[in-house]
Scaffold this motif. Structure first.
Motif, PDB file in Angstrom:
ATOM      1  N   ALA A 213       0.835  -1.208   0.000  1.00 18.95           N
ATOM      2  CA  ALA A 213       0.000   0.000   0.000  1.00 18.95           C
ATOM      3  C   ALA A 213       0.868   1.255   0.000  1.00 18.95           C
ATOM      4  CB  ALA A 213      -0.920  -0.002   1.221  1.00 18.95           C
ATOM      5  N   MET A 214       1.924   1.250   0.797  1.00 18.97           N
ATOM      6  CA  MET A 214       2.831   2.404   0.830  1.00 18.97           C
ATOM      7  C   MET A 214       3.526   2.584  -0.518  1.00 18.97           C
ATOM      8  SD  MET A 214       2.520   3.749   3.840  1.00 18.97           S
ATOM      9  CE  MET A 214       0.805   3.242   3.756  1.00 18.97           C
ATOM     10  N   ALA A 215       3.891   1.468  -1.147  1.00 15.51           N
ATOM     11  CA  ALA A 215       4.511   1.543  -2.471  1.00 15.51           C
ATOM     12  C   ALA A 215       3.519   2.095  -3.495  1.00 15.51           C
ATOM     13  CB  ALA A 215       5.004   0.164  -2.896  1.00 15.51           C
ATOM     14  N   GLY A 216       2.268   1.613  -3.436  1.00 18.10           N
ATOM     15  CA  GLY A 216       1.250   2.110  -4.362  1.00 18.10           C
ATOM     16  C   GLY A 216       0.949   3.583  -4.158  1.00 18.10           C
ATOM     17  N   LEU A 217       0.859   4.021  -2.911  1.00 24.81           N
ATOM     18  CA  LEU A 217       0.610   5.431  -2.629  1.00 24.81           C
ATOM     19  C   LEU A 217       1.772   6.305  -3.090  1.00 24.81           C
ATOM     20  CD1 LEU A 217      -0.954   5.087   0.941  1.00 24.81           C
ATOM     21  CD2 LEU A 217      -2.143   5.710  -1.166  1.00 24.81           C
ATOM     22  N   THR A 218       2.979   5.787  -2.941  1.00 23.63           N
ATOM     23  CA  THR A 218       4.148   6.536  -3.427  1.00 23.63           C
ATOM     24  C   THR A 218       4.083   6.710  -4.937  1.00 23.63           C
ATOM     25  OG1 THR A 218       5.510   5.680  -1.615  1.00 23.63           O
ATOM     26  CG2 THR A 218       6.662   6.605  -3.512  1.00 23.63           C
ATOM     27  N   LEU A 219       3.682   5.653  -5.635  1.00 23.65           N
ATOM     28  CA  LEU A 219       3.565   5.736  -7.093  1.00 23.65           C
ATOM     29  C   LEU A 219       2.498   6.745  -7.515  1.00 23.65           C
ATOM     30  CD1 LEU A 219       3.741   1.933  -8.000  1.00 23.65           C
ATOM     31  CD2 LEU A 219       5.478   3.665  -8.511  1.00 23.65           C
ATOM     32  N   THR A 220       1.420   6.853  -6.740  1.00 24.65           N
ATOM     33  CA  THR A 220       0.347   7.776  -7.123  1.00 24.65           C
ATOM     34  C   THR A 220       0.746   9.232  -6.978  1.00 24.65           C
ATOM     35  OG1 THR A 220      -0.636   7.818  -4.903  1.00 24.65           O
ATOM     36  CG2 THR A 220      -1.395   6.105  -6.420  1.00 24.65           C
ATOM     37  N   ILE A 221       1.636   9.531  -6.037  1.00 21.37           N
ATOM     38  CA  ILE A 221       1.968  10.947  -5.809  1.00 21.37           C
ATOM     39  C   ILE A 221       3.191  11.405  -6.596  1.00 21.37           C
ATOM     40  CG2 ILE A 221       0.982  10.825  -3.491  1.00 21.37           C
ATOM     41  CD1 ILE A 221       3.870  11.036  -2.426  1.00 21.37           C
ATOM     42  N   ILE A 222       3.991  10.458  -7.117  1.00 17.19           N
ATOM     43  CA  ILE A 222       5.204  10.864  -7.827  1.00 17.19           C
ATOM     44  C   ILE A 222       4.903  11.780  -9.013  1.00 17.19           C
ATOM     45  CG2 ILE A 222       7.056   9.993  -9.322  1.00 17.19           C
ATOM     46  CD1 ILE A 222       7.407   7.671  -7.406  1.00 17.19           C
ATOM     47  N   PRO A 223       3.938  11.461  -9.900  1.00 16.80           N
ATOM     48  CA  PRO A 223       3.685  12.365 -11.041  1.00 16.80           C
ATOM     49  C   PRO A 223       3.257  13.761 -10.614  1.00 16.80           C
ATOM     50  CG  PRO A 223       2.665  10.224 -11.413  1.00 16.80           C
ATOM     51  CD  PRO A 223       3.105  10.245  -9.987  1.00 16.80           C
ATOM     52  N   ILE A 224       2.385  13.856  -9.609  1.00 14.17           N
ATOM     53  CA  ILE A 224       1.888  15.161  -9.205  1.00 14.17           C
ATOM     54  C   ILE A 224       2.943  15.956  -8.463  1.00 14.17           C
ATOM     55  CG2 ILE A 224       0.905  14.585  -6.948  1.00 14.17           C
ATOM     56  CD1 ILE A 224      -0.757  16.680  -9.693  1.00 14.17           C
ATOM     57  N   VAL A 225       3.827  15.283  -7.719  1.00 13.59           N
ATOM     58  CA  VAL A 225       4.916  15.983  -7.033  1.00 13.59           C
ATOM     59  C   VAL A 225       5.891  16.570  -8.052  1.00 13.59           C
ATOM     60  CG1 VAL A 225       6.959  15.645  -5.583  1.00 13.59           C
ATOM     61  CG2 VAL A 225       4.760  14.709  -4.873  1.00 13.59           C
ATOM     62  N   ILE A 226       6.219  15.779  -9.082  1.00 11.10           N
ATOM     63  CA  ILE A 226       7.108  16.274 -10.135  1.00 11.10           C
ATOM     64  C   ILE A 226       6.482  17.466 -10.845  1.00 11.10           C
ATOM     65  CG2 ILE A 226       8.184  15.700 -12.342  1.00 11.10           C
ATOM     66  CD1 ILE A 226       8.472  12.827 -11.331  1.00 11.10           C
ATOM     67  N   PHE A 227       5.207  17.341 -11.197  1.00 13.00           N
ATOM     68  CA  PHE A 227       4.501  18.436 -11.871  1.00 13.00           C
ATOM     69  C   PHE A 227       4.465  19.687 -10.999  1.00 13.00           C
ATOM     70  CE2 PHE A 227       0.533  20.779 -12.515  1.00 13.00           C
ATOM     71  CZ  PHE A 227       0.653  21.138 -13.844  1.00 13.00           C
ATOM     72  N   TYR A 228       4.158  19.512  -9.726  1.00 12.07           N
ATOM     73  CA  TYR A 228       4.070  20.655  -8.818  1.00 12.07           C
ATOM     74  C   TYR A 228       5.433  21.309  -8.628  1.00 12.07           C
ATOM     75  CZ  TYR A 228       2.824  23.469  -4.764  1.00 12.07           C
ATOM     76  OH  TYR A 228       2.617  24.508  -3.909  1.00 12.07           O
ATOM     77  N   ALA A 229       6.492  20.512  -8.508  1.00  7.01           N
ATOM     78  CA  ALA A 229       7.835  21.059  -8.313  1.00  7.01           C
ATOM     79  C   ALA A 229       8.260  21.911  -9.504  1.00  7.01           C
ATOM     80  CB  ALA A 229       8.832  19.922  -8.086  1.00  7.01           C
ATOM     81  N   ILE A 230       7.853  21.494 -10.705  1.00  7.94           N
ATOM     82  CA  ILE A 230       8.225  22.231 -11.911  1.00  7.94           C
ATOM     83  C   ILE A 230       7.425  23.528 -12.030  1.00  7.94           C
ATOM     84  CG2 ILE A 230       8.211  22.172 -14.439  1.00  7.94           C
ATOM     85  CD1 ILE A 230       8.736  19.163 -14.245  1.00  7.94           C
ATOM     86  N   ALA A 231       6.143  23.471 -11.689  1.00  2.00           N
ATOM     87  CA  ALA A 231       5.243  24.594 -11.985  1.00  2.00           C
ATOM     88  C   ALA A 231       4.829  25.428 -10.782  1.00  2.00           C
ATOM     89  CB  ALA A 231       3.988  24.054 -12.673  1.00  2.00           C
ATOM     90  N   GLN A 232       5.275  25.083  -9.564  1.00  2.00           N
ATOM     91  CA  GLN A 232       4.758  25.756  -8.376  1.00  2.00           C
ATOM     92  C   GLN A 232       5.065  27.252  -8.322  1.00  2.00           C
ATOM     93  OE1 GLN A 232       6.708  26.944  -5.597  1.00  2.00           O
ATOM     94  NE2 GLN A 232       8.657  26.535  -6.598  1.00  2.00           N
ATOM     95  N   LYS A 233       6.110  27.710  -8.995  1.00  2.00           N
ATOM     96  CA  LYS A 233       6.444  29.131  -8.944  1.00  2.00           C
ATOM     97  C   LYS A 233       5.372  30.006  -9.580  1.00  2.00           C
ATOM     98  CE  LYS A 233       9.183  29.194 -13.214  1.00  2.00           C
ATOM     99  NZ  LYS A 233      10.506  29.507 -13.797  1.00  2.00           N
ATOM    100  N   TYR A 234       4.547  29.411 -10.459  1.00  2.00           N
ATOM    101  CA  TYR A 234       3.494  30.179 -11.117  1.00  2.00           C
ATOM    102  C   TYR A 234       2.239  30.331 -10.248  1.00  2.00           C
ATOM    103  CZ  TYR A 234       6.222  29.408 -15.362  1.00  2.00           C
ATOM    104  OH  TYR A 234       7.226  29.376 -16.303  1.00  2.00           O
TER     105      TYR A 234
END
Length: 278
Positions: free
Chosen positions: A246-267
């Protein structure tokens, strides 16, 4: 004195940041642990950083399918919200009358209504549309996207409305004199000027759509249609919970959104400030 004060403030910021990041740390380290290690100490590092639980989680979640479903729903929602909300806000600003103000306040009011108070009436209405009008609103991605647009439009119209007020009307009038149509004025003159606020709306909608669990759980019942958030349900049984998977699955679910947020959060702050102040 000032240095000591700044040091205390910096220390408090670090402590608060660590508190907020601690759930992510616990989730990540426990995704590599065996059951024995997990129950022994949830804060300790795993004995072996093996990806076997990630492999099992990917298989159990049917990860590529649910990832594609989430990407489709999220991207379609964002595109429709940006197009429809920007055009709506522009017309409400330029048609400055009582009706426009009333419609704008209706959009703002929708931001104040909790989804939990609407979900049961909403499902009843959607079931009625499916039964009597044969509109596929339930158990389809199209129906989920349609409902997402309705729930995300309020904040988008609000942000666009504030930003469009700062655009000089003279630009649009000059385009009209040059023979530009109404749609041409918007797409050629106005919309390119909305870049910063459009990025902000896109970021907020991506995060909201990707992380949403409640609405998809009400709308989608077939396994092949489920989004990535719904797929985490497979790890939580009635009597047992496979915590490491479950922890592995939850980690997989947040990786795309964390990457997206890290790139675009300054806007985000830039766009929100521009839309709210202007």
């Amino acid at each position: 004195m000032n240095k000591a004060k700044n040091g205390i403030v910096s220390l408090l910021i670090v402590i608060i940041a660590l508190l907020f990041l601690s759930p992510m740390y616990i989730m990540f380290v426990n995704s590599f642990k065996t059951r024995a290690e997990l129950y022994e100490n949830v804060l300790s590092l795993p004995g072996d950083f093996s990806f076997q639980y990630y492999t099992a989680a990917i298989k159990k979640m049917n990860f590529l399918v649910v990832l594609g479903n989430s990407l489709y729903v999220t991207i379609a929602t964002v595109i429709f919200v940006i197009v429809l909300s920007s055009m709506t806000a522009w017309m409400l600003v330029r048609r400055d009358n009582v009706m426009s103000k009333f419609i704008f306040f209706l959009f703002v009011a929708t931001m104040l209504i909790p989804f939990q108070t609407l979900m049961m009436p909403l499902m009843q209405v959607m079931d009625w549309l499916r039964t009597y009008l044969h509109l596929p609103m339930l158990n389809t991605h199209g129906g989920l996207i349609f409902m997402n647009i309705g729930f995300h439009a309020g904040i988008a119209v609000f942000l666009y409305h504030g930003f469009i007020k700062s655009i000089p009307v003279a630009l649009e009038e000059a385009a009209v004199l040059d023979g530009c149509s109404t749609f041409g004025v918007f797409w050629r003159i106005v919309f390119p000027l909305l870049k910063s606020i459009t990025v902000t709306v896109a970021i907020l909608d991506v995060i909201a759509s990707w992380n949403d669990y409640l609405l998809p759980s009400l709308v989608l019942s077939e396994k092949g249609l489920r989004t990535i958030q719904l797929s985490t349900f497979y790890f939580f049984g009635e009597f047992t919970i496979v915590w490491n998977q479950a922890m592995a699955g939850l980690t997989l679910t947040i990786i795309p959104i964390v990457i997206f947020y890290a790139i675009a959060q300054k806007y985000i702050i830039k766009g929100i400030a521009a839309g709210a102040v202007k």
